[in-house]
Scaffold this motif. Structure first.
Motif, mmCIF file in Angstrom:
data_model
loop_
_atom_site.group_PDB
_atom_site.id
_atom_site.type_symbol
_atom_site.label_atom_id
_atom_site.label_comp_id
_atom_site.label_asym_id
_atom_site.label_seq_id
_atom_site.Cartn_x
_atom_site.Cartn_y
_atom_site.Cartn_z
ATOM 1 N N ILE A 181 6.083 99.900 66.764
ATOM 2 C CA ILE A 181 4.411 98.954 67.298
ATOM 3 C C ILE A 181 5.027 98.618 68.329
ATOM 4 C CG2 ILE A 181 3.073 97.010 66.365
ATOM 5 C CD1 ILE A 181 2.007 99.903 65.199
ATOM 6 N N GLN A 182 6.245 97.588 68.327
ATOM 7 C CA GLN A 182 7.012 96.875 69.077
ATOM 8 C C GLN A 182 7.513 97.936 70.323
ATOM 9 O OE1 GLN A 182 7.621 92.823 69.180
ATOM 10 N NE2 GLN A 182 7.438 94.131 71.591
ATOM 11 N N ASP A 183 7.553 99.558 70.402
ATOM 12 C CA ASP A 183 8.251 100.221 71.851
ATOM 13 C C ASP A 183 6.230 100.399 71.862
ATOM 14 O OD1 ASP A 183 10.358 100.221 70.963
ATOM 15 O OD2 ASP A 183 9.997 101.853 69.895
ATOM 16 N N PHE A 184 6.156 100.994 71.768
ATOM 17 C CA PHE A 184 4.040 101.352 71.735
ATOM 18 C C PHE A 184 3.821 99.989 72.827
ATOM 19 C CE2 PHE A 184 4.285 104.688 68.795
ATOM 20 C CZ PHE A 184 4.224 105.029 69.652
ATOM 21 N N HIS A 185 3.996 98.155 72.097
ATOM 22 C CA HIS A 185 3.197 97.165 72.382
ATOM 23 C C HIS A 185 4.210 96.682 74.338
ATOM 24 C CE1 HIS A 185 3.028 93.045 73.683
ATOM 25 N NE2 HIS A 185 1.572 93.208 73.001
ATOM 26 N N ASP A 186 5.010 97.198 73.968
ATOM 27 C CA ASP A 186 5.937 97.343 75.523
ATOM 28 C C ASP A 186 5.075 98.473 76.501
ATOM 29 O OD1 ASP A 186 7.520 95.368 74.571
ATOM 30 O OD2 ASP A 186 9.221 96.350 73.752
ATOM 31 N N LYS A 187 4.860 99.376 76.070
ATOM 32 C CA LYS A 187 3.663 100.551 76.925
ATOM 33 C C LYS A 187 3.491 100.119 76.956
ATOM 34 C CE LYS A 187 6.526 105.177 74.969
ATOM 35 N NZ LYS A 187 6.221 106.138 74.743
ATOM 36 N N ALA A 188 2.351 99.555 76.508
ATOM 37 C CA ALA A 188 1.077 99.054 76.852
ATOM 38 C C ALA A 188 1.363 97.615 77.902
ATOM 39 C CB ALA A 188 0.117 98.441 75.620
ATOM 40 N N VAL A 189 2.300 97.419 77.808
ATOM 41 C CA VAL A 189 2.596 95.789 78.749
ATOM 42 C C VAL A 189 2.662 96.454 80.224
ATOM 43 C CG1 VAL A 189 3.972 93.945 79.466
ATOM 44 C CG2 VAL A 189 3.285 94.197 76.818
ATOM 45 N N LYS A 190 4.133 96.812 79.862
ATOM 46 C CA LYS A 190 4.254 97.829 81.470
ATOM 47 C C LYS A 190 3.097 98.634 82.064
ATOM 48 C CE LYS A 190 9.170 98.891 79.967
ATOM 49 N NZ LYS A 190 10.226 99.393 79.414
ATOM 50 N N LYS A 191 2.206 99.433 80.941
ATOM 51 C CA LYS A 191 0.534 99.950 81.705
ATOM 52 C C LYS A 191 0.298 98.903 82.688
ATOM 53 C CE LYS A 191 -0.622 103.465 80.017
ATOM 54 N NZ LYS A 191 -1.727 104.419 78.593
ATOM 55 N N ALA A 194 1.473 97.754 85.974
ATOM 56 C CA ALA A 194 1.270 99.469 86.590
ATOM 57 C C ALA A 194 -0.217 98.884 87.321
ATOM 58 C CB ALA A 194 1.770 100.324 85.979
ATOM 59 N N MET A 195 -1.341 99.025 86.262
ATOM 60 C CA MET A 195 -2.041 98.853 86.754
ATOM 61 C C MET A 195 -2.552 97.991 87.499
ATOM 62 S SD MET A 195 -3.714 101.668 85.981
ATOM 63 C CE MET A 195 -5.148 101.353 85.515
ATOM 64 N N LYS A 196 -1.908 96.552 87.385
ATOM 65 C CA LYS A 196 -2.349 96.050 88.545
ATOM 66 C C LYS A 196 -2.185 95.318 89.640
ATOM 67 C CE LYS A 196 -3.240 92.278 84.454
ATOM 68 N NZ LYS A 196 -2.398 90.708 83.985
ATOM 69 N N ALA A 197 -0.486 96.089 89.677
ATOM 70 C CA ALA A 197 0.528 96.256 91.172
ATOM 71 C C ALA A 197 -0.593 97.439 91.452
ATOM 72 C CB ALA A 197 1.739 96.458 90.905
ATOM 73 N N GLU A 198 -0.906 98.254 91.357
ATOM 74 C CA GLU A 198 -1.538 99.110 92.006
ATOM 75 C C GLU A 198 -3.207 99.093 92.715
ATOM 76 O OE1 GLU A 198 -4.054 103.890 90.929
ATOM 77 O OE2 GLU A 198 -1.596 102.881 89.650
ATOM 78 N N ASN A 199 -3.422 97.677 91.778
ATOM 79 C CA ASN A 199 -5.029 97.536 92.367
ATOM 80 C C ASN A 199 -4.456 96.240 93.645
ATOM 81 O OD1 ASN A 199 -6.645 98.378 90.044
ATOM 82 N ND2 ASN A 199 -6.435 97.369 88.771
ATOM 83 N N LYS A 200 -3.554 95.696 93.147
ATOM 84 C CA LYS A 200 -3.488 95.019 94.050
ATOM 85 C C LYS A 200 -2.945 95.468 95.616
ATOM 86 C CE LYS A 200 -0.483 91.120 95.224
ATOM 87 N NZ LYS A 200 0.810 89.764 94.506
ATOM 88 N N THR A 201 -1.829 96.481 95.663
ATOM 89 C CA THR A 201 -1.487 97.568 96.808
ATOM 90 C C THR A 201 -3.444 98.229 97.119
ATOM 91 O OG1 THR A 201 0.654 98.031 95.501
ATOM 92 C CG2 THR A 201 -0.859 99.453 97.462
ATOM 93 N N LYS A 202 -3.837 98.415 96.442
ATOM 94 C CA LYS A 202 -5.694 98.836 96.974
ATOM 95 C C LYS A 202 -5.862 97.575 97.973
ATOM 96 C CE LYS A 202 -6.022 102.455 93.900
ATOM 97 N NZ LYS A 202 -6.720 102.876 92.609
ATOM 98 N N LYS A 203 -6.392 96.652 97.408
ATOM 99 C CA LYS A 203 -6.864 95.560 97.993
ATOM 100 C C LYS A 203 -6.417 95.578 98.850
ATOM 101 C CE LYS A 203 -8.604 93.708 93.568
ATOM 102 N NZ LYS A 203 -8.921 92.120 92.713
ATOM 103 N N SER A 204 -5.017 95.233 99.189
ATOM 104 C CA SER A 204 -4.053 95.151 100.420
ATOM 105 C C SER A 204 -4.251 95.709 101.795
ATOM 106 C CB SER A 204 -2.607 94.726 100.024
ATOM 107 O OG SER A 204 -1.715 94.691 101.291
#
Length: 210
Positions: A181-191, A194-204
């Motif tokens: 569970i903890q490993d999958f949760h860490d994956k979810a957080v990283k995802k 990554a999505m927020k960083a990608e969206n921020k880059t697109k807006k920029s």
């Protein structure tokens, strides 16, 4: 599978006692009926009053807990592959399923995330779905409850009430460890990051174009 916490959780004993008391009440009602019909009627009325006035404990779970019936689970997994799903397959009348309610609820409150969600699938209302994930809904095999973690729409980790002919103890520690569970949760957080960083880059990039 790593070593298990062999001590059954207290809620499992409570579930067994609850089932035992139901059968004891039914047996008492039959005995009262044979002795005195009027006495049995009063006894049944008393049981009804207690059922109405004494509430069953409500176990808190994540507000985002989703309940699946019919073929809604396969559809959800097909349409939402980006989300990690932790799904419990259960029946309402099983003592084992009732025992795991507070444990699964606690895990859902602790680990529900934008990209990691929890759900429950009633096997009696989802004919054929459990079998498609190699879970028997037969009461003779005692595989329920069964919990599967789905990643990219496919089973990635699982536990069943009976595994390799032995009873699995569904404690908070065992489920968190054996389902990763903890490993999958860490994956979810990283995802999510990554999505927020990608969206921020697109807006920029869009602002530069303007």
């Amino acid at each position: 599978m790593r070593g298990c916490d062999k001590k059954p959780p207290m809620c499992q004993y409570r579930a067994y006692l609850s089932t035992l008391f139901v059968f004891a009440k039914a047996g008492a009602a039959i005995l009262f009926y044979k002795m005195n019909i009027q006495l049995s009627i009063w006894y049944i009325l008393l049981c009804i009053v207690l059922m109405v006035t004494v509430r069953t404990p409500i176990f808190e779970e994540s507000s985002e807990m989703k309940y699946f019936v019919d073929d809604s689970l396969p559809q959800q997994l097909k349409n939402d592959r980006h989300t990690i799903w932790v799904v419990e397959f259960y029946t309402t009348f099983s003592p084992h399923c009732n025992a795991v309610k507070p444990i699964f609820g606690a895990l859902s409150r602790e680990f529900t995330h934008e990209y990691m969600k929890f759900g429950k699938c009633d096997v009696l209302k989802s004919h054929g779905v459990p079998e498609s994930y190699d879970i028997s809904s037969s009461c003779l095999k005692t595989e329920l409850p069964a919990i599967i973690v789905f990643e990219d729409g496919k089973p990635a980790a699982r536990v069943k009430q009976t595994m390799n002919g032995k009873q699995y103890v569904m404690s908070h520690i065992n489920l968190k460890r054996d389902l990763l569970i903890q490993d999958f949760h860490d994956k979810a957080v990283k995802k999510s990051e990554a999505m927020k960083a990608e969206n921020k880059t697109k807006k920029s990039e869009n602002k530069k174009k303007k």
